[in-house]
Design a protein around this motif. Structure first.
Motif, PDB file in Angstrom:
ATOM      1  N   ASN A  59      35.993  58.103  44.714  1.00 23.65           N
ATOM      2  CA  ASN A  59      35.844  56.655  44.886  1.00 23.65           C
ATOM      3  C   ASN A  59      36.942  55.947  44.072  1.00 23.65           C
ATOM      4  OD1 ASN A  59      34.782  56.221  42.075  1.00 23.65           O
ATOM      5  ND2 ASN A  59      33.163  57.532  42.882  1.00 23.65           N
ATOM      6  N   GLY A  60      36.994  54.638  44.180  1.00 22.06           N
ATOM      7  CA  GLY A  60      38.047  53.876  43.504  1.00 22.06           C
ATOM      8  C   GLY A  60      37.897  53.849  41.988  1.00 22.06           C
ATOM      9  N   THR A  61      36.666  53.884  41.521  1.00 20.98           N
ATOM     10  CA  THR A  61      36.438  53.892  40.069  1.00 20.98           C
ATOM     11  C   THR A  61      36.992  55.179  39.469  1.00 20.98           C
ATOM     12  OG1 THR A  61      34.387  52.704  40.550  1.00 20.98           O
ATOM     13  CG2 THR A  61      34.664  53.533  38.300  1.00 20.98           C
ATOM     14  N   LEU A  64      40.803  55.179  39.177  1.00 20.21           N
ATOM     15  CA  LEU A  64      41.315  54.514  37.968  1.00 20.21           C
ATOM     16  C   LEU A  64      41.097  55.384  36.733  1.00 20.21           C
ATOM     17  CD1 LEU A  64      39.916  50.961  38.773  1.00 20.21           C
ATOM     18  CD2 LEU A  64      42.348  51.480  38.420  1.00 20.21           C
ATOM     19  N   THR A  85      37.900  40.435  37.417  1.00 18.80           N
ATOM     20  CA  THR A  85      38.010  41.611  38.275  1.00 18.80           C
ATOM     21  C   THR A  85      36.616  42.150  38.543  1.00 18.80           C
ATOM     22  OG1 THR A  85      39.037  43.805  38.542  1.00 18.80           O
ATOM     23  CG2 THR A  85      38.294  43.240  36.319  1.00 18.80           C
ATOM     24  N   PHE A  86      36.542  43.183  39.389  1.00 18.76           N
ATOM     25  CA  PHE A  86      35.280  43.887  39.576  1.00 18.76           C
ATOM     26  C   PHE A  86      35.070  44.783  38.351  1.00 18.76           C
ATOM     27  CE2 PHE A  86      32.904  47.522  41.596  1.00 18.76           C
ATOM     28  CZ  PHE A  86      31.698  46.849  41.650  1.00 18.76           C
ATOM     29  N   ALA A  88      34.385  47.676  37.787  1.00 19.89           N
ATOM     30  CA  ALA A  88      34.882  49.063  37.787  1.00 19.89           C
ATOM     31  C   ALA A  88      36.201  49.214  37.039  1.00 19.89           C
ATOM     32  CB  ALA A  88      35.053  49.553  39.222  1.00 19.89           C
ATOM     33  N   THR A  89      37.052  48.190  37.092  1.00 22.69           N
ATOM     34  CA  THR A  89      38.358  48.288  36.422  1.00 22.69           C
ATOM     35  C   THR A  89      38.143  48.531  34.929  1.00 22.69           C
ATOM     36  OG1 THR A  89      39.004  46.490  37.932  1.00 22.69           O
ATOM     37  CG2 THR A  89      40.622  47.175  36.278  1.00 22.69           C
ATOM     38  N   VAL A 130      45.375  43.901  38.580  1.00 19.79           N
ATOM     39  CA  VAL A 130      44.421  44.037  39.692  1.00 19.79           C
ATOM     40  C   VAL A 130      44.895  43.150  40.841  1.00 19.79           C
ATOM     41  CG1 VAL A 130      42.015  43.805  40.395  1.00 19.79           C
ATOM     42  CG2 VAL A 130      42.564  44.383  38.015  1.00 19.79           C
ATOM     43  N   ASP A 156      45.558  48.536  40.166  1.00 14.11           N
ATOM     44  CA  ASP A 156      44.252  48.584  40.823  1.00 14.11           C
ATOM     45  C   ASP A 156      44.426  47.968  42.206  1.00 14.11           C
ATOM     46  OD1 ASP A 156      41.714  48.182  41.832  1.00 14.11           O
ATOM     47  OD2 ASP A 156      40.817  47.709  39.899  1.00 14.11           O
ATOM     48  N   ALA A 158      42.383  48.497  44.806  1.00 15.04           N
ATOM     49  CA  ALA A 158      41.136  48.660  45.563  1.00 15.04           C
ATOM     50  C   ALA A 158      40.992  47.624  46.674  1.00 15.04           C
ATOM     51  CB  ALA A 158      39.945  48.580  44.605  1.00 15.04           C
ATOM     52  N   GLN A 159      41.438  46.379  46.406  1.00 16.58           N
ATOM     53  CA  GLN A 159      41.212  45.315  47.391  1.00 16.58           C
ATOM     54  C   GLN A 159      42.456  45.016  48.227  1.00 16.58           C
ATOM     55  OE1 GLN A 159      39.347  41.874  45.600  1.00 16.58           O
ATOM     56  NE2 GLN A 159      37.733  43.100  44.662  1.00 16.58           N
ATOM     57  N   SER A 180      40.426  52.158  46.553  1.00 16.05           N
ATOM     58  CA  SER A 180      39.033  52.419  46.909  1.00 16.05           C
ATOM     59  C   SER A 180      38.941  52.390  48.431  1.00 16.05           C
ATOM     60  CB  SER A 180      38.137  51.314  46.349  1.00 16.05           C
ATOM     61  OG  SER A 180      36.885  51.314  47.006  1.00 16.05           O
ATOM     62  N   LYS A 185      36.179  47.795  52.463  1.00 17.77           N
ATOM     63  CA  LYS A 185      37.564  47.535  52.051  1.00 17.77           C
ATOM     64  C   LYS A 185      38.468  47.434  53.296  1.00 17.77           C
ATOM     65  CE  LYS A 185      37.182  47.616  47.521  1.00 17.77           C
ATOM     66  NZ  LYS A 185      35.747  47.407  47.324  1.00 17.77           N
ATOM     67  N   TYR A 312      33.558  37.067  41.382  1.00 14.97           N
ATOM     68  CA  TYR A 312      32.303  37.625  40.882  1.00 14.97           C
ATOM     69  C   TYR A 312      31.593  36.562  40.064  1.00 14.97           C
ATOM     70  CZ  TYR A 312      34.447  41.720  42.772  1.00 14.97           C
ATOM     71  OH  TYR A 312      35.035  42.592  43.663  1.00 14.97           O
TER      72      TYR A 312
HETATM   73  C1  LIG Z   1      39.085  45.559  42.037  1.00 10.85           C
HETATM   74  C2  LIG Z   1      38.275  46.808  42.217  1.00 10.85           C
HETATM   75  N1  LIG Z   1      38.522  47.879  41.428  1.00 10.85           N
HETATM   76  C3  LIG Z   1      37.844  49.022  41.556  1.00 10.85           C
HETATM   77  C4  LIG Z   1      36.841  49.170  42.498  1.00 10.85           C
HETATM   78  C5  LIG Z   1      36.043  50.432  42.526  1.00 10.85           C
HETATM   79  O1  LIG Z   1      36.049  51.091  43.750  1.00 10.85           O
HETATM   80  P1  LIG Z   1      34.797  51.989  44.180  1.00 10.85           P
HETATM   81  O2  LIG Z   1      33.680  51.074  44.540  1.00 10.85           O
HETATM   82  O3  LIG Z   1      35.315  52.760  45.353  1.00 10.85           O
HETATM   83  O4  LIG Z   1      34.456  52.877  43.037  1.00 10.85           O
HETATM   84  C6  LIG Z   1      36.554  48.104  43.353  1.00 10.85           C
HETATM   85  C7  LIG Z   1      35.501  48.227  44.367  1.00 10.85           C
HETATM   86  O5  LIG Z   1      34.910  47.309  44.825  1.00 10.85           O
HETATM   87  C8  LIG Z   1      37.281  46.878  43.211  1.00 10.85           C
HETATM   88  O6  LIG Z   1      37.028  45.823  43.980  1.00 10.85           O
END
Ligand SMILES: Cc1ncc(COP(=O)(O)O)c(C=O)c1O
Length: 372
Positions: A59-61, A64, A85-86, A88-89, A130, A156, A158-159, A180, A185, A312
């Motif tokens: 996954n995207g997390t 990173l 940011t989300f 996860a970053t 990001v 990052d 992801a988006q 991600s 996405k 967010y």
């Molecule tokens: C900016 C950003 N970074 C990281 C992620 C993490 O990706 P994932 O949900 O695939 O782990 C997301 C996911 O929404 C994101 O929007």
């Protein structure tokens, strides 16, 4: 039925028959995790991104987290990123044991480079810009600065799959780019998935080891590793979708143009300041609602069948999870002010101009009612 916020089913319908066939093939071959389907997609994604290689992960997390681990980042180090940011970053930085150092965003919602420069200490090992909402952070100025200061840039992305600047793709600017493939996405799987791209052969090898228990060869463990792999069913869907990505990004930009046309004369909202180039792939179309009307407008739209979201509701430094970083309210005034005003309107490749017009008319109607 109302207007969906995001609708990955439109993209799925385009690849449906081919994907179903590949599912049967994969099931018959029994190569569900890793294997040739994954490596073919990795090669295609690396070529699309203009880099030497790509490493599929869970996954995207994880993308990173593993990128930072591959750089040897851990306890005692600092990694700078943006509070807007989300989660996860920042979670990925924290998981390495390094300290997340946060900065504010600017009026395009993206990380403020001046503040990044001001936060550097001898412990700073990396910065994560990001590409929020699908907008590429302009990294041209960053590259010489990063080299001079021996700081790694880990993007990052992801988006922002599909975004580019001067023909150079997102993810190819920094030492690594992390994607991600979460289903909604711009390039989405039918479940979780992620990817790291890079042109450093050493880092690519390290990443392949890290994602699979520390070794590229089964039962050969060269370094302590993790388990975070892209599976074949997701890789095959993503590979089938990749050739459409540019067309879908264009559709998203067209939707943004429609919004701009129909929303521009509403003085109670602020529309995106439009990076009208390939820099913006409109993963999200985010407006700001003035004078505390955001929640009421959201409810009004919901009543009319229009789904919206807030991405967010709190900048990272004001979440309970990261209160231990000890940033007070007021530390990052731009992100804090925006968090109470932002509203993401529907964007997906099935959205029509009539639907955008209807959404815009409902927004206008809401403000007319509220002024009476
Ligand atoms: C900016 C950003 N970074 C990281 C992620 C993490 O990706 P994932 O949900 O695939 O782990 C997301 C996911 O929404 C994101 O929007």
């Amino acid at each position: 039925m109302g207007i969906l916020f995001s609708a990955p089913q439109y993209e799925f319908n385009i690849i449906r028959e081919d994907w179903l066939q590949s599912v049967v093939q994969i099931a018959q071959n029994g190569m569900f995790v890793s294997g040739p389907v994954v490596s073919k997609f990795e090669s295609a994604f690396a070529a699309y991104s203009g880099v030497k290689g790509a490493v599929g992960v869970g996954n995207g997390t994880d993308a990173l987290f593993l990128a930072l681990k591959a750089l040897g980042i851990g306890p005692g180090d600092e990694v700078i990123t943006v509070t807007n940011t989300f989660i996860a970053t920042v979670g990925a930085i924290h998981q390495t044991g390094a300290r997340p150092v946060l900065v504010d965003c600017d009026d395009s919602y993206l990380i403020d480079f001046e503040q990044v420069k001001a936060c550097v200490t001898p412990r700073t090992k990396a910065v994560i810009p990001v590409h929020l909402y699908g907008q590429l952070v302009d990294l041209r100025e960053w590259l010489p600065w990063a080299e001079e200061n021996e700081i790694h840039i880990v993007e990052d992305c992801a988006q922002a799959a599909g975004a580019s600047l001067n023909g150079k793709a997102v993810g190819s600017w920094g030492i690594m780019g992390c994607f991600s493939f979460y289903p909604d996405k711009n390039l989405g799987a039918l479940g979780d998935g992620g990817m790291i791209v890079s042109s450093s052969p050493e880092l690519l090898t390290k990443l392949r080891q890290l994602r699979s228990h520390g070794g590229e060869v089964r039962y050969q463990h060269d370094i302590p590793g993790f388990n975070s792999r892209l599976d074949s069913l997701q890789a095959s869907a993503l590979h089938l979708k990749l050739p459409y990505l540019d067309e879908w990004s264009n559709k998203r930009r067209t939707i943004a143009d429609w919004y701009e046309t129909y929303l521009q004369d509403i003085e109670d909202i602020i529309i995106p300041n439009g990076l009208h180039s390939s820099r913006h792939v409109y993963h999200l179309y985010v407006i700001r609602v003035k004078n505390g009307h955001r929640e009421a407008l959201k409810k009004h739209l919901q009543k009319k069948g229009v789904l919206t979201a807030v991405q967010y509701p709190a900048p990272i430094h004001l979440t309970p999870a990261y209160s231990f970083l000890e940033y007070d309210a007021g530390s990052f005034p731009v992100a804090e002010a925006y968090a109470s005003e932002i509203l993401s309107l529907p964007v997906h490749i099935g959205l029509t101009e009539d639907e955008v017009l209807m959404i815009a008319s409902e927004i206008k109607a809401f403000f007319i009612l509220n002024k009476q």
